[in-house]
Design a protein around this motif. Sequence first.
Motif, PDB file in Angstrom:
ATOM      1  N   ASP A 201       0.857  -1.185   0.000  1.00  0.00           N
ATOM      2  CA  ASP A 201       0.000   0.000   0.000  1.00  0.00           C
ATOM      3  C   ASP A 201       0.898   1.242   0.000  1.00  0.00           C
ATOM      4  N   ASN A 202       1.414   1.595  -1.162  1.00  0.00           N
ATOM      5  CA  ASN A 202       2.265   2.784  -1.198  1.00  0.00           C
ATOM      6  C   ASN A 202       1.760   3.785  -2.225  1.00  0.00           C
ATOM      7  N   LYS A 203       2.487   4.848  -2.389  1.00  0.00           N
ATOM      8  CA  LYS A 203       2.076   5.929  -3.292  1.00  0.00           C
ATOM      9  C   LYS A 203       1.840   5.415  -4.712  1.00  0.00           C
ATOM     10  N   THR A 205       1.088   2.443  -5.820  1.00  0.00           N
ATOM     11  CA  THR A 205      -0.143   1.681  -5.938  1.00  0.00           C
ATOM     12  C   THR A 205      -1.351   2.602  -5.984  1.00  0.00           C
ATOM     13  N   GLN A 206      -1.336   3.611  -5.108  1.00  0.00           N
ATOM     14  CA  GLN A 206      -2.473   4.545  -5.092  1.00  0.00           C
ATOM     15  C   GLN A 206      -2.601   5.274  -6.423  1.00  0.00           C
ATOM     16  N   ILE A 207      -1.431   5.660  -6.965  1.00  0.00           N
ATOM     17  CA  ILE A 207      -1.478   6.359  -8.261  1.00  0.00           C
ATOM     18  C   ILE A 207      -2.064   5.446  -9.326  1.00  0.00           C
ATOM     19  N   GLU A 209      -4.127   3.046  -8.905  1.00  0.00           N
ATOM     20  CA  GLU A 209      -5.571   2.886  -8.684  1.00  0.00           C
ATOM     21  C   GLU A 209      -6.366   4.081  -9.179  1.00  0.00           C
ATOM     22  N   ILE A 210      -5.935   5.274  -8.789  1.00  0.00           N
ATOM     23  CA  ILE A 210      -6.626   6.487  -9.223  1.00  0.00           C
ATOM     24  C   ILE A 210      -6.633   6.551 -10.740  1.00  0.00           C
TER      25      ILE A 210
ATOM     26  N   ARG C 406     -15.923   9.676  -2.353  1.00  0.00           N
ATOM     27  CA  ARG C 406     -15.100   9.253  -1.225  1.00  0.00           C
ATOM     28  C   ARG C 406     -15.615   9.866   0.071  1.00  0.00           C
TER      29      ARG C 406
END
Lengths: 388, 297, 417
Positions: A201-203, A205-207, A209-210, C406
């Motif tokens: 769960d890092n930056k 991965t978040q990028i 996902e978005i 969200r």
Amino acid sequence: MSQSFEEISAQLKKRHRRSARMKWMTLGALILSAAFLVVFISDMVVRGWPAFQQAQIQVEVSYDEQSQKLPLAAVDEDVRPLISRGFFRPLPRKMEDNPALMDTTQTQWVIADSRVDQYLKGNEDRLRPADKETLENLVEEGRADLKFNTTFFTTGDSKMPEMAGIASAAIGTVMTMLVTMAVCFPIGVMTAVYLEEFAPDNKLTQIIEININNLAAVPSILFGLLGLAVYISFFGVPRSSPLVGGLTLALMTLPVIIISTRAALRSVPDSIRHAAFGVGCSRWQVVRDHVLPVSLPGILTGSIIGLAQAMGETAPLIIVGMVAFIPDASLSITGASTVMPAQIFTWASEPNSAFAEKTAGGILVLLAVLIFLNALAVWLRNKFERRW
Amino acid sequence: MNDTTLQNFQTQQDSSTASEEAVRHYSDAPTPDKGQPVTRNESVEENLSVRVRDLSLWYGEHQALNDISIDIFANTVTALIGPSGCGKSTFLRCLNRMNDLISSVRIKGLVEMDGHDVNARGMDEVALRRRVGMVFQKPNPFPKSIYENVAYAPRMHDMVSRKTDQDELVERALRDAGLWNEVKDKLHEPGTSLSGGQQQRLCIARAIAVQPDIILMDEPTSALDPISTATIEDLMDKLKKDFTIVTVTHNMQQAARVADYTAFFHLGDMIEYNATKQMFANPHTKKAEDYITGRYG
Amino acid sequence: MSMSIVFLLFCIALLVLGGVAFALSRAKATRVRASGMTMHAQPDQYAWFAVLATAGPALLVSALGAFALLLMGAEIPVLYLLTASLIIAVIGLAMGLSQVRPAFHARRAIEGVIRKLLAAAALISILTTLGILLSIINEALRFFQMQSFWDFVTGTTWNPGASFLSSAGRAEGGSAAQFGSIPLFAGTFMITLIAMLVAIPFGLGAAIYMVEFAPLYVRKTAKPVIEVLAGIPTVVYGVFAALTVAPLVVDIAGLFGLDASYSNALAPGLVMGIMIIPFISSLSDDVINSVPNSLREGALALGITKSEMVRNVVVPAAAPGIISASLLAVSRAMGETMIVVMAAGMRPNLTANPLEDMTTVTVSIVAALTGDQEFESAQTLSAFALGLVLFIVTLTLNVVSVFMIRRFREKYRVNNL
């Protein structure tokens, strides 16, 4: 002391009326929305139904020396204008291929000209009076009639409405979809597995996902621009080919598959993973042997829905040139090709009104395929859906 | 502060006399059992708030309540206890017809309030719910301001016409719920910004503001910390001066602390109904005794 | 030898090598194990590792080579490239075999490779977005080198056709190409507005009915039907708009003595609205459905009627989600192409009258890229400038909508949205 039931009920009357009004209004919205769609579908059916019928005429075709040179001579002069030119053109070739036909006369049903077809369907009257008389006589003799239109399903596009069919578009669609699914199914499932089961769960991965969510909302036409700029002018993939169309649609379908696969993976409860870890499986073994098998129906459902979506997409394909005029289907993924929605678009912009029914007919075929796919997806989901 | 303690003390005095009275009557009544209503004598009949007779309820095929008969007395706190799944919450929801929201529910029997059968065809459940308020297990303030949470329903019911009336009503309800001092400076902040215990008191204030006869409480403290629980228990004690309170609890100590009467439910049956003191000191039935002494639960 | 046969031979050779690697290392591992040594992994895992070691680097090399060949135009004969790959495969096989020893964590090695593969797949989505962005920005920049950015943003005349004439040296006095995009955006805005005026009330109403009032069986049938209808291709709606609705609008306008164009903005707007109804209703349905039941019970327990509860409690609670759905719908309407290409006009027209013909951004993109213009012309490149603006606008709408959903999700702790 508070009010009695009678007093309260009396006060409530007006409010109950208002409440009922809201219920009926929202029901009205639902019914009207459904009605819009019913009108819309029935409009297509009414317009498209005639496309499945085609006027045919029974004539005596003489296969001889003369008609080999001048195919028009194969039939009587008076019925000649009633018959599709699409019938005459391949005659010499047919005789060459089949010498036994030579110097015979055969009575056969042949495809009538589009004007005859439209006249018999009661749409418009563009026949010359003399031809009309001949036609009326033929109809009376039972030698001209509307029959099931096999041509529509066996030929490609044509400038003659009576010879135009969806076969080459259908083959183009199949080729394009093969390319699309070959690219986006493995990549989509792999991405989803990575994000759901492996990713820290890092930056980054978040990028990702978005980014995937945003990609799902990008207008489809922009994928066409990407295909044009990257695939065609940068990589030199041939224009109008199922390859470039399929690759373009693959990028568009990718988020659909990723999102639905992730949902399917997420619906597998953690207890299963824990149990598998507990007996000493590695993370990949857990995914391969326990998580993927149970989430497969969900993944397939999502993929079918993504496939159906890609199948109906037109805009990006116009941009990469898949609205070509393709009379004969080719099975090459780099040759020029068209797809069903693009064929519908092409026919819809034909000025000849005989193409209007072809348009609607093509729509009916496309809708039938899509509804079948979607129903398959819904069925799959309901049959294999597990409640944990 | 002193005033309230005194008042508190007095109400407790009142309630204990009431329950002693009830115990006295029990001594000559037959042993309470399933299907045998427990009533006080005629002289206190006017205090009757809800009369329930032979109430059965089915969820589809499954029967969740079997022939429940019970009398609920005005201005008392009645606690419904029993192991989970025994039907106590289901029973509570029969009193304001909240079970109507579940389509598979079927109800037989009489729930009578103010001379009306609550389940009768002509009974307007919206009107019923105005007279029977409810506080839920988990605090559920509306996504509105604290002020609006309280003022909303009275305004819809046309109970207030002017802004000043409305302000007054909100203040009174919040005071009665013991929340006024904590929120008087932030009335326009969202109700969800409060702590759990405060939210639950806001929900109580919301229920009082409609001025019902009865307030149903469905495990109102089970989601709260011990200090908030104590506050709410005190509140229940004060509120019974103006309202009849029926509360569901799975905490027997709570029932012993706050309730005047206690009904013990088990597997859809009402096993025993009695004054709380009597119930805890000397239960009539084996099941109730086992439950109270902690053999199961 | 033709190309495809070479490729086929290459693939067969690689497969054979892989098979050899599998068999040899499996045999070796089984032997080692049989000799009584404890190994870190199963024989099959050693075998698979050997296969990976054989095929992986070889495929990588050939892919890189192909990439260089196609892209950089490097002069590597294909035959050499493939031979090199095969040699690397053989080396990989030898390495893989030598790793069959008890101390080697074959399983861990395989899983490391798998993990990297999966991560690489995940990166493709990023590459796609970057690809869209870079390709569009790149072409758009070239466009703005030819044409003034200021004129593009503020100009009120869109007349790209003339650029063809001028590039052909036939520009006549005053007919220079003009790329003022305001009329296009006005057209897009008008049609989107009409679509939303249809879609939001109907979609929201239908969703409210299905969640709050409908009996279970109605909901159970209506929801999948709506999902299927949401899958109808846009080209079909386009035909409907052009063939059925547009003439209808003209006739009805005629009844009121109004003069409507056959490619009026109203018809595509209405049909787009109908297309978006299922979209809004299904998103709002999910949102309204996830408003916690405790709020509904709380309201009903106060003696509030059902519709008052819906209007005053449920809808306000679901508002962020509903707004988010509407924003997504707006973004979708703006990017919608086929309906407007088929039913809206081609004439850039700055007007507030929906009965006139108007054109949109997407129509202009399609118009600029179909036909046989050369890729470098200002007209073709203008499509990318328009695409860039469209991308930015839809992305912004989407980001705002994600932000709102969200907030809704955090407020009620729902996870299924």
